[in-house]
Design an enzyme around this catalytic site. Structure first.
Site, PDB file in Angstrom:
ATOM      1  N   GLU A   1      41.973  44.940  37.466  1.00 41.50           N
ATOM      2  CA  GLU A   1      43.114  44.042  37.661  1.00 41.50           C
ATOM      3  C   GLU A   1      44.405  44.711  37.181  1.00 41.50           C
ATOM      4  O   GLU A   1      45.453  44.620  37.836  1.00 41.50           O
ATOM      5  CB  GLU A   1      42.874  42.744  36.896  1.00 41.50           C
ATOM      6  CG  GLU A   1      44.002  41.741  37.000  1.00 41.50           C
ATOM      7  CD  GLU A   1      43.783  40.519  36.105  1.00 41.50           C
ATOM      8  OE1 GLU A   1      44.791  39.844  35.809  1.00 41.50           O
ATOM      9  OE2 GLU A   1      42.644  40.253  35.693  1.00 41.50           O
TER      10      GLU A   1
ATOM     11  N   LYS B   1      43.337  41.665  45.252  1.00 41.84           N
ATOM     12  CA  LYS B   1      43.685  40.848  44.085  1.00 41.84           C
ATOM     13  C   LYS B   1      44.703  39.806  44.500  1.00 41.84           C
ATOM     14  O   LYS B   1      45.561  40.057  45.356  1.00 41.84           O
ATOM     15  CB  LYS B   1      44.296  41.720  42.969  1.00 41.84           C
ATOM     16  CG  LYS B   1      44.813  40.921  41.773  1.00 41.84           C
ATOM     17  CD  LYS B   1      45.552  41.792  40.766  1.00 41.84           C
ATOM     18  CE  LYS B   1      46.163  40.925  39.659  1.00 41.84           C
ATOM     19  NZ  LYS B   1      46.901  41.718  38.662  1.00 41.84           N
TER      20      LYS B   1
ATOM     21  N   GLU C   1      56.191  40.252  29.270  1.00 38.97           N
ATOM     22  CA  GLU C   1      56.205  41.244  30.346  1.00 38.97           C
ATOM     23  C   GLU C   1      57.627  41.594  30.764  1.00 38.97           C
ATOM     24  O   GLU C   1      58.386  40.741  31.235  1.00 38.97           O
ATOM     25  CB  GLU C   1      55.422  40.714  31.558  1.00 38.97           C
ATOM     26  CG  GLU C   1      55.234  41.758  32.638  1.00 38.97           C
ATOM     27  CD  GLU C   1      53.974  41.545  33.456  1.00 38.97           C
ATOM     28  OE1 GLU C   1      53.664  42.418  34.295  1.00 38.97           O
ATOM     29  OE2 GLU C   1      53.291  40.524  33.262  1.00 38.97           O
TER      30      GLU C   1
ATOM     31  N   GLU D   1      41.428  30.760  30.716  1.00 46.04           N
ATOM     32  CA  GLU D   1      42.551  31.669  30.472  1.00 46.04           C
ATOM     33  C   GLU D   1      43.888  30.959  30.683  1.00 46.04           C
ATOM     34  O   GLU D   1      44.823  31.146  29.909  1.00 46.04           O
ATOM     35  CB  GLU D   1      42.454  32.884  31.396  1.00 46.04           C
ATOM     36  CG  GLU D   1      43.554  33.916  31.161  1.00 46.04           C
ATOM     37  CD  GLU D   1      43.400  35.146  32.028  1.00 46.04           C
ATOM     38  OE1 GLU D   1      44.434  35.654  32.514  1.00 46.04           O
ATOM     39  OE2 GLU D   1      42.254  35.604  32.228  1.00 46.04           O
TER      40      GLU D   1
END
Length: 420
Positions: A265, A177, A222, A406
């Protein structure tokens, strides 16, 4: 670079009772410092001290600097809660070895926790009555006029090409990733007022942490790491879906909850955090499956990880932040290879975007989120320009066009705060 050491500083915290004045309305136009969620948190202004640091030992140097400053500070703090007494705001570079991290000790901090409000004054910044002055909402809401957007390091087509290259590298087994980001430049007719931007972000995204440190402003969903005594908490986000209208919104939510690609992910991000945090913890609670976090513009897969730092571990919050950053949520897996791919394909210096941002007090308590959904006020064009950022996690099966969409959805969070 740091200011001259303070041989004997004085910090006084004064309780203000259960005042309801919104914290963000207290900020001046210049030098705003903020960490606020649902009306609680910290805001600050003025500059009693400052550290700018880079290189491989950046966070260790910052930790030693803060410890030394606190050791030479005379403190009057009748509250003794997280965020009272001496506080430093920090904005850490995504790559501390390559870019500069900034730590600012405000002259004045106003905090609120569980409805209790207080003011902390450093040195001779003035009495709390003079320090806490509410700014005019009308002034903060003044129009900045028309906005002109321009591509940053890569235009959309070139960025999609970078995503395609990354997917090819992943499919070839070079890495699992990588998070690729893009930037967008915006120029307004009039100077950008951080109060306007922060107030709008907090109003639209109350469940995020609205932050400001040295011109980097945003509303992050986050939480990289919170430390309260020996208790540690983190909110990991990875895997995103845009919002829709009516039945389409329900369909998109169900698709995210069942997406193998997004769950993969997300798992990389959780695993990287847990692996980095586990050596410091005697307890660690990791959800078996992520929940779906719904925000006004997007949804995320989210996992709230909780732990307890070992009693015999001497690490402070900045050391812990340095150990866990960057997680796969903003870097990739494996970490070192993802960093190489980011440097090769993004074509830009992230600076403090996607780096830890937050605050730390003299007891070692504090909160650091990840500086996403944000913009850097550049000072260019007489204070009328900002650099916006958004990124996406790229894994096998990622579609460049969908990833571009996105980033547009994520950029829209800050664009809405800019526009009249």
């Amino acid at each position: 670079m740091t200011t001259a050491a303070v041989s004997s500083a004085s910090v006084t915290t004064t309780p203000l009772g259960r005042r309801r004045t919104p914290l963000l309305t207290l900020l001046p136009a210049d030098g705003a410092l903020a960490w606020v969620r649902r009306g609680e948190g910290l805001v600050g202004w003025g500059e009693a001290d400052r550290l700018e640091v880079s290189g491989p030992g950046a966070l260790a140097e910052a930790s030693a600097w803060w410890a030394d400053r606190c050791a030479h500070t005379e403190v009057q703090d009748p509250l003794g809660v997280p965020g009272s007494g001496p506080v430093v705001f920090g904005s850490i570079a995504f790559d501390p070895q390559a870019s500069t991290s900034v730590f600012v000790v405000p002259e004045v901090v106003v905090g609120r926790r569980n409805g209790q409000t207080w003011v902390t004054v450093t040195g001779d910044a003035g009495s709390e009555e003079r320090a806490v002055v509410e700014t005019s909402p009308q002034e903060a809401a003044t129009s900045i006029g028309q906005l002109a957007y321009a591509d940053g390091a890569l235009d959309p087509m070139a960025w999609c090409g970078a995503v395609s290259t990354a997917v090819s590298r992943i499919d070839a087994g070079e890495l699992a990733k990588v998070v690729l980001a893009r930037d967008l430049l915006v120029t307004a007719d009039r100077p950008l007022d951080p109060r306007r931007l922060l107030l709008r972000l907090a109003e639209r995204f109350p469940d995020t942490w609205t932050f400001a440190v040295d011109g980097l402003l945003g509303a992050t969903p986050e939480l990289l790491l919170r430390r309260t005594g020996r208790a540690l908490e983190s909110r990991v986000l990875a895997g995103t879906a845009r919002r829709g209208a009516g039945a389409d919104d329900t369909r998109l939510a169900a698709a995210l909850a069942g997406s193998v690609k997004d769950h993969s992910e997300h798992a990389y991000a959780v695993d990287s955090l847990v692996a980095a945090l586990r050596p410091f913890c005697s307890e660690l609670d990791v959800p078996g499956e992520p929940a779906v976090l719904t925000l006004p513009n997007v949804r995320h897969l989210a996992s709230d990880v909780r732990g307890r730092q070992r009693d015999d571990d001497p690490s402070g919050l900045l050391e812990l932040v340095g150990a866990v950053h960057p997680t796969a949520a903003v870097g990739g897996t494996p970490t070192a290879r993802a960093a190489e791919v980011i440097r090769e394909l993004e074509g830009m210096d992230r600076g403090r975007y996607a780096g830890p941002v937050g605050w730390l007090d003299a007891r070692g308590d504090g909160e650091f989120g990840l500086a996403i959904r944000c913009a850097q006020l550049t000072g260019a064009e007489e204070g009328r320009q900002a650099r916006l950022f958004a990124g996406c996690g790229i894994v096998t099966g990622s579609d460049p066009t969908a990833e571009l969409a996105e980033t547009q959805a994520k950029l829209a969070a800050f664009q809405a705060a800019l526009e009249d």
